[in-house]
Design an enzyme around this catalytic site. Structure first.
Site, PDB file in Angstrom:
ATOM      1  N   GLU A 129       0.818  -1.216   0.000  1.00 17.15           N
ATOM      2  CA  GLU A 129       0.000   0.000   0.000  1.00 17.15           C
ATOM      3  C   GLU A 129       0.857   1.273   0.000  1.00 17.15           C
ATOM      4  O   GLU A 129       0.595   2.234   0.735  1.00 17.15           O
ATOM      5  CB  GLU A 129      -0.961  -0.011   1.191  1.00 17.15           C
ATOM      6  N   GLU A 157      -5.071  -8.845   0.327  1.00 15.85           N
ATOM      7  CA  GLU A 157      -5.767  -8.495   1.568  1.00 15.85           C
ATOM      8  C   GLU A 157      -7.253  -8.392   1.248  1.00 15.85           C
ATOM      9  O   GLU A 157      -7.640  -7.648   0.330  1.00 15.85           O
ATOM     10  CB  GLU A 157      -5.295  -7.150   2.146  1.00 15.85           C
TER      11      GLU A 157
END
Length: 539
Positions: free
Chosen positions: A177, A297
């Site tokens: 991220e 995720e």
């Protein structure tokens, strides 16, 4: 009142299902994932003795072995960005204790690379290591430590730490991220893409067999995915993306059931959209290297009012009792990391797997997925000092990876449906309300797979209260289907849609084997709020 539906299975249209979509995720310093979870030094349930196996929870390993884990990602997550792998090797008592900045915890580093890889070996899973992508030399030395077979200081350290031979770690993440300002090492797309290319180049120089997962982003308004594919698309094997659903835990939590089970449709739309984006960009920049998406995720978050007392783990599993009467339930929310997974969650997870099966034939399919988390922290296994238990959602993984086939078939389903405002993940507008889009949600969601001479059909009846009778055909013909099927189901015998499992009631929500049953007139009655698997043998 029972409604009717039709299910047509099309055996002429097939696509392989990658078993890596049933993968998992562990994050250090995160709500009992590691310490008190897979790793619990001094517990009578843990291995005792020398080496990296010391402290690994035997009961957790047993449940994971029974389920089968194709791949597990570690050390995170957000934890990846500030993590330095050399803090977690060597004698445990000499490892530095650090303030880690992902979750604001103190990290003992007593569970590190060798412990994780020893655990993977015990469980029988492929490790997926995530590096911060902030220091190319650190990344190269980590590959050297785990995979290199020569005689260097790092390979000698590995031998001194109990593993003379290379581990052969195949899957490596290039950051996590990095587009987000909550990450240490946040930077714009062009800077990240250049770093990812350098990391891949020199990590490959140590071990050319590595497979890389680069950071992707479904919202491409900032051109993130384009920059990454342009710079490093010829060196990576996967492009990651993350999706989360959300459910509000209020006193009348059962009212959330419809919102929970509908959110798999949000996942499906994002998967389809992102695949199309990546496919188009790959073609634009002439990237012919086979590429898959890694949904590394994903989960549904249980959100509650911040004004409630802090959630704490119950010794029996789930959240310890709290007094919330009269406590304000304003717009401010937080995630309850100790909330148990429920039957409603199980139907949501099943819907996501159906979406992944339907996406198997896309130009850029999802070929890896890792749910957050494997253990505790809303995981499929719950561990407490007194033992470990299969969460309700454990049985969804068991059903789909161990009882369905490896090839997806097309299915045409016609059933009753409802118009709903489907939450778009856990994002909120400026009023604090969930962002939502209107969509038609069918009561039945169906996936079919081929397994040799068997056709296996998994059917979710999302309707909270009503059974649905469905008539089966194969390629439009009613006489092409055997009149008997082996049946397993989940939730059919459970009245409470928010039911969960505990150490004292471990099988409240579990897979039930109904044996071989007649399917008269090729019809079957699907109970409300349930998942049913019918296996038809064509031999």
């Amino acid at each position: 009142m029972t409604s009717t539906a039709s299910i047509d299975i099309r055996r002429t249209s097939t696509a392989p299902i990658d078993p890596m979509i049933y993968g998992h995720f562990l994050e250090s310093a995160f709500f009992g994932n590691i310490e008190g979870g897979v790793f619990d030094e001094g517990s009578p349930l843990s291995y005792d003795g020398p080496g990296a196996r010391n402290g690994l929870r035997g009961d957790v390993i047993k449940l994971c072995r029974e389920l089968g884990l194709p791949v597990v990602r570690w050390p995170g997550g957000n934890f990846t960005s500030p993590y330095h792998w050399e803090d977690g090797i060597g004698p445990r008592d000499r490892r530095p204790r650090r303030l880690e900045l992902a979750w604001g915890e103190e990290e003992s580093n007593r569970f590190g690379t060798d412990e994780f890889l020893a655990w993977c070996n015990e469980v029988g899973t492929a490790p997926y290591l995530g590096h911060s992508c902030r220091d190319v030399d650190e990344a190269v030395r980590w590959v050297e430590y785990t995979n290199y077979g020569g005689d260097t200081e790092y390979t000698r350290q590995r031998a001194r730490n109990g593993h003379a031979e290379p581990y052969g770690v195949k899957y490596w993440g290039l950051g996590n991220e990095v587009y987000g300002q909550w990450q240490m090492g946040y930077r714009p797309a062009a800077a990240y893409a250049a770093d990812a290319r350098e990391h891949a180049q020199f990590m490959h120089a140590v071990d050319p067999s590595l497979k890389f997962v680069a950071v992707g982003l479904t919202d491409d308004r900032q051109g993130w995915t384009e920059e990454v594919l342009k710079a490093v698309g010829d060196r990576i094997d996967y492009l990651s993306f993350h999706l989360y659903g959300s459910t509000t835990q209020l006193v009348d939590g059962a009212a959330e059931y419809d919102a929970i089970v509908a959110q798999s449709q949000y996942f499906e739309s994002r998967i389809q959209e992102y695949s199309a984006l990546v496919s188009g960009l790959a073609a634009r920049y002439g990237r012919e290297r086979p590429l898959g998406l890694a949904l590394d995720e994903w989960n549904i978050r249980h959100v509650e009012p911040e004004a409630w007392p802090d959630p704490l783990p119950s010794e029996d599993g789930g959240t310890a009792p709290r007094d919330v009467d009269g406590v304000p339930t304003d717009q401010r929310r937080r995630v309850n990391r100790w909330s148990p997974r429920t039957l409603a969650d199980a139907l949501f997870y099943a819907g996501v797997f159906h979406a992944l099966h339907r996406a198997a034939g896309l130009d850029v399919p999802v070929t890896m997925a890792n749910t957050v988390n494997l253990l505790n922290a809303n995981g499929v296994v719950v561990a407490r000092p007194g033992g470990a238990v299969r969460a309700a959602t454990y049985h969804v993984w068991d059903l789909y990876q161990n009882h369905l086939g490896p090839v997806a078939l097309d299915v045409d389903v016609r059933s009753s449906a409802r118009l709903a405002a489907v939450r778009q993940g856990d994002e909120r507008d400026h009023h604090g309300e969930y962002q939502a889009r209107s969509a038609t949600i069918p009561d039945l969601d169906v996936t079919a797979t081929q397994d040799g001479t068997s056709v296996k059909v998994a059917v979710i009846n999302r309707h909270r209260d009503a059974p649905i009778t469905a008539r089966f055909t194969v390629d439009g013909r009613s006489d092409g289907l055997p009149a008997r099927a082996a049946v397993k189901d989940l939730g059919a015998d459970v009245d409470d849609v928010l039911a969960s499992n505990t150490l004292s009631a471990p099988d409240r929500v579990a897979l039930r084997d109904r044996g071989v049953v007649d399917v008269p007139d090729r019809t079957y009655d699907f109970p409300p709020h349930s998942i049913t698997l019918l296996s038809f043998d064509f031999s």
